[in-house]
Design a protein around this motif. Sequence first.
Motif, short mmCIF file in Angstrom:
data_model
loop_
_atom_site.label_atom_id
_atom_site.label_comp_id
_atom_site.label_asym_id
_atom_site.label_seq_id
_atom_site.Cartn_x
_atom_site.Cartn_y
_atom_site.Cartn_z
N TRP A 2 49.77 -24.26 28.59
CA TRP A 2 50.02 -25.21 27.50
C TRP A 2 48.75 -25.83 26.93
CZ3 TRP A 2 54.03 -24.45 24.85
CH2 TRP A 2 55.20 -23.98 25.45
N PRO A 3 47.76 -26.18 27.77
CA PRO A 3 46.52 -26.71 27.16
C PRO A 3 45.86 -25.71 26.22
CG PRO A 3 46.58 -27.24 29.48
CD PRO A 3 47.74 -26.31 29.21
N PHE A 4 45.88 -24.42 26.59
CA PHE A 4 45.31 -23.40 25.73
C PHE A 4 46.09 -23.31 24.42
CE2 PHE A 4 45.53 -19.07 24.09
CZ PHE A 4 44.20 -18.88 23.73
N PHE A 6 47.86 -25.62 22.97
CA PHE A 6 47.61 -26.83 22.20
C PHE A 6 46.25 -26.73 21.49
CE2 PHE A 6 46.54 -31.48 22.08
CZ PHE A 6 47.46 -31.81 21.10
N GLN A 7 45.24 -26.26 22.22
CA GLN A 7 43.92 -26.09 21.63
C GLN A 7 43.94 -25.01 20.54
OE1 GLN A 7 40.71 -24.68 24.17
NE2 GLN A 7 39.32 -26.13 23.19
N LYS A 10 45.33 -26.49 17.39
CA LYS A 10 44.32 -27.32 16.74
C LYS A 10 43.32 -26.44 15.98
CE LYS A 10 44.05 -31.03 20.17
NZ LYS A 10 43.08 -31.70 21.05
N ASP A 63 35.91 -32.25 23.95
CA ASP A 63 35.27 -32.46 25.25
C ASP A 63 33.96 -31.68 25.40
OD1 ASP A 63 36.58 -30.05 25.25
OD2 ASP A 63 37.30 -30.21 27.31
#
Length: 77
Positions: A2-4, A6-7, A10, A63
């Motif tokens: 999921w973080p991938f 989401f990125q 973006k 980040d």
Amino acid sequence: KWPFMFQFCKFVIVGLTAASVHFGLVVGLVQLFGLLPLVANLIAFCLSFQVSYWGHRNWTFADSTINHSKAMSKLLI
């Protein structure tokens, strides 16, 4: 996973925004100011590149600790 995703979302949003800025500026500069398309494209690229860089720098890859000159040159290439 999921973080991938989401990125990635973006990344797509910033890319589409930069492309829209580029297209809108080219059309506007040619239609409203009568600039040659090549000149309008160069101006639009310079401005949309800034939208892309700062959007990715401050949102997509917020980040990141890489310095600006190195990050900007990588994006430009």
